[in-house]
Motif scaffolding. Structure first.
Motif, PDB file in Angstrom:
ATOM      1  N   PHE A 273       0.737  -1.208  -0.147  1.00  0.00           N
ATOM      2  CA  PHE A 273       0.061  -0.033   0.051  1.00  0.00           C
ATOM      3  C   PHE A 273       0.870   1.071   0.175  1.00  0.00           C
ATOM      4  O   PHE A 273       0.714   2.108  -0.840  1.00  0.00           O
ATOM      5  CB  PHE A 273      -0.818  -0.002   1.313  1.00  0.00           C
ATOM      6  CG  PHE A 273      -2.034   1.015   1.164  1.00  0.00           C
ATOM      7  CD1 PHE A 273      -2.906   0.721   0.158  1.00  0.00           C
ATOM      8  CD2 PHE A 273      -2.149   1.879   2.276  1.00  0.00           C
ATOM      9  CE1 PHE A 273      -4.018   1.573  -0.075  1.00  0.00           C
ATOM     10  CE2 PHE A 273      -3.513   2.605   2.024  1.00  0.00           C
ATOM     11  CZ  PHE A 273      -4.258   2.502   0.857  1.00  0.00           C
ATOM     12  N   ARG A 274       1.876   1.479   0.945  1.00  0.00           N
ATOM     13  CA  ARG A 274       2.628   2.611   0.848  1.00  0.00           C
ATOM     14  C   ARG A 274       3.528   2.843  -0.269  1.00  0.00           C
ATOM     15  O   ARG A 274       3.631   3.788  -0.822  1.00  0.00           O
ATOM     16  CB  ARG A 274       3.852   2.247   1.940  1.00  0.00           C
ATOM     17  CG  ARG A 274       3.670   2.969   3.243  1.00  0.00           C
ATOM     18  CD  ARG A 274       4.856   2.727   4.089  1.00  0.00           C
ATOM     19  NE  ARG A 274       5.835   1.876   3.612  1.00  0.00           N
ATOM     20  CZ  ARG A 274       6.574   0.794   4.432  1.00  0.00           C
ATOM     21  NH1 ARG A 274       6.408   0.948   5.725  1.00  0.00           N
ATOM     22  NH2 ARG A 274       7.552   0.145   4.077  1.00  0.00           N
ATOM     23  N   GLU A 275       3.957   1.682  -1.109  1.00  0.00           N
ATOM     24  CA  GLU A 275       4.473   2.038  -2.294  1.00  0.00           C
ATOM     25  C   GLU A 275       3.658   2.425  -3.472  1.00  0.00           C
ATOM     26  O   GLU A 275       3.866   3.360  -4.145  1.00  0.00           O
ATOM     27  CB  GLU A 275       5.139   0.501  -2.813  1.00  0.00           C
ATOM     28  CG  GLU A 275       6.431   0.288  -2.425  1.00  0.00           C
ATOM     29  CD  GLU A 275       6.616  -0.328  -0.973  1.00  0.00           C
ATOM     30  OE1 GLU A 275       5.424  -0.424  -0.302  1.00  0.00           O
ATOM     31  OE2 GLU A 275       7.632  -1.022  -0.626  1.00  0.00           O
ATOM     32  N   HIS A 276       2.230   2.161  -3.240  1.00  0.00           N
ATOM     33  CA  HIS A 276       1.475   2.654  -4.286  1.00  0.00           C
ATOM     34  C   HIS A 276       1.035   4.017  -3.977  1.00  0.00           C
ATOM     35  O   HIS A 276       1.006   4.803  -4.907  1.00  0.00           O
ATOM     36  CB  HIS A 276      -0.007   1.772  -4.200  1.00  0.00           C
ATOM     37  CG  HIS A 276      -0.136   0.661  -4.887  1.00  0.00           C
ATOM     38  ND1 HIS A 276       0.274   0.281  -6.236  1.00  0.00           N
ATOM     39  CD2 HIS A 276      -0.422  -0.607  -4.562  1.00  0.00           C
ATOM     40  CE1 HIS A 276      -0.051  -1.073  -6.477  1.00  0.00           C
ATOM     41  NE2 HIS A 276      -0.181  -1.451  -5.445  1.00  0.00           N
ATOM     42  N   ILE A 277       0.924   4.496  -2.790  1.00  0.00           N
ATOM     43  CA  ILE A 277       0.694   5.746  -2.455  1.00  0.00           C
ATOM     44  C   ILE A 277       1.913   6.633  -2.814  1.00  0.00           C
ATOM     45  O   ILE A 277       1.858   7.755  -3.501  1.00  0.00           O
ATOM     46  CB  ILE A 277       0.393   6.160  -0.896  1.00  0.00           C
ATOM     47  CG1 ILE A 277      -0.997   5.371  -0.602  1.00  0.00           C
ATOM     48  CG2 ILE A 277       0.309   7.645  -0.675  1.00  0.00           C
ATOM     49  CD1 ILE A 277      -1.362   5.729   0.538  1.00  0.00           C
ATOM     50  N   ALA A 278       3.289   6.189  -2.488  1.00  0.00           N
ATOM     51  CA  ALA A 278       4.385   6.825  -2.946  1.00  0.00           C
ATOM     52  C   ALA A 278       4.665   7.112  -4.474  1.00  0.00           C
ATOM     53  O   ALA A 278       4.965   8.150  -4.772  1.00  0.00           O
ATOM     54  CB  ALA A 278       5.644   6.012  -2.233  1.00  0.00           C
ATOM     55  N   ILE A 279       4.192   5.930  -5.233  1.00  0.00           N
ATOM     56  CA  ILE A 279       4.442   6.075  -6.444  1.00  0.00           C
ATOM     57  C   ILE A 279       3.436   6.968  -7.265  1.00  0.00           C
ATOM     58  O   ILE A 279       3.556   7.757  -8.083  1.00  0.00           O
ATOM     59  CB  ILE A 279       4.413   4.620  -7.299  1.00  0.00           C
ATOM     60  CG1 ILE A 279       5.411   4.146  -6.680  1.00  0.00           C
ATOM     61  CG2 ILE A 279       4.490   4.720  -8.919  1.00  0.00           C
ATOM     62  CD1 ILE A 279       7.010   4.078  -7.191  1.00  0.00           C
ATOM     63  N   GLY A 280       2.389   6.688  -6.656  1.00  0.00           N
ATOM     64  CA  GLY A 280       1.275   7.545  -7.087  1.00  0.00           C
ATOM     65  C   GLY A 280       1.411   9.153  -6.817  1.00  0.00           C
ATOM     66  O   GLY A 280       1.328   9.991  -7.797  1.00  0.00           O
ATOM     67  N   ALA A 281       1.980   9.409  -5.791  1.00  0.00           N
ATOM     68  CA  ALA A 281       2.124  10.980  -5.314  1.00  0.00           C
ATOM     69  C   ALA A 281       3.271  11.367  -6.416  1.00  0.00           C
ATOM     70  O   ALA A 281       3.180  12.540  -6.686  1.00  0.00           O
ATOM     71  CB  ALA A 281       2.599  10.824  -3.890  1.00  0.00           C
ATOM     72  N   ILE A 282       4.175  10.546  -6.837  1.00  0.00           N
ATOM     73  CA  ILE A 282       5.617  10.912  -7.697  1.00  0.00           C
ATOM     74  C   ILE A 282       4.826  11.175  -9.031  1.00  0.00           C
ATOM     75  O   ILE A 282       5.135  12.312  -9.714  1.00  0.00           O
ATOM     76  CB  ILE A 282       6.405   9.808  -7.741  1.00  0.00           C
ATOM     77  CG1 ILE A 282       7.114   9.773  -6.445  1.00  0.00           C
ATOM     78  CG2 ILE A 282       7.306  10.153  -8.791  1.00  0.00           C
ATOM     79  CD1 ILE A 282       8.394   8.693  -6.099  1.00  0.00           C
TER      80      ILE A 282
END
Ligand SMILES: [Zn+2]
Length: 211
Positions: free
Chosen positions: A4-13
């Motif tokens: 989940f964390r990675e999804h939000i991080a990549i999404g934010a980028i």
């Protein structure tokens, strides 16, 4: 399944890049719209995991969706010019309960984790729905298209990340993909019903948007 964390991080980028591009090319200059663009892209980047039935991700994603639907209901109620406070309160409240309980229940029942929610047509559905809603909310063609593209880009970032981390679940546990589920970047699943339903919605939305 990336975490989940990675999804939000990549999404934010992806969102930040999108905002920068839009600002640089003066497609969107309104600061509030740029913030909305950022949020919409980030939310879209974990939208596919609406199909995970349990735990924090489902509640967070479906909670966001419920808040959004309640907001849209409130907007239309205000827009329709109802003066009665019972209507102003009742309609958004009904929309909230309907989204959370009824739609939530249907979603849990009918979606399979990494089923058709993780597919290219689902990404197109999210983009087209955004285009239609944005136009309906009175946004111009450029802003509506930018918002739709932002949702598509956020959604796609999720599918790509899932494809890269296909062996890990949302909570970090090991996901055992079955042949039936296929990949995240797919056009069809093994379920005929799910395929038919997905492409029916896509057709209706495409017709509504461009017909
Ligand atoms: Zn996923």
């Amino acid at each position: 399944m990336a975490m989940f964390r990675e999804h939000i991080a990549i999404g934010a980028i992806v969102a930040a890049v999108g905002v920068a591009v839009c600002y640089f090319y003066a497609l969107v200059t309104d600061p509030l719209l740029l913030v909305i663009l950022f949020l919409v892209t980030t939310v879209a980047s974990f939208l596919p995991d609406l199909d995970s039935d349990s735990g924090l991700p489902f509640h967070l994603i479906f909670g966001t969706f419920t808040v959004f639907c309640t907001g849209v209901a409130l907007y239309y109620t205000l827009d329709a010019g109802y003066g009665d406070w019972r209507v102003l309160l009742g309609v958004p409240l009904a929309a909230m309960l309907f989204t959370w309980i009824v739609l939530g229940g249907i979603f849990k029942h009918f979606t399979r984790h990494r089923g058709m929610m993780h597919s290219i047509p689902a990404m197109l559905i999210a983009g087209l729905a955004t285009l239609i809603i944005a136009r309906d909310l009175g946004q111009g063609e450029i802003v509506s298209t930018v918002l739709a593209a932002a949702v598509g880009a956020g959604y796609l970032s999720h599918l790509v990340l899932d494809e890269l981390y296909s062996g890990i679940n949302l909570d970090g546990s090991i996901f055992h993909p079955t042949r039936a589920l296929g990949t995240a970047l797919k056009f069809f699943s093994s379920s005929k019903g799910a395929n038919l339903f997905t492409y029916a919605i896509l057709t209706v939305l495409a017709y509504t948007a461009f017909g």
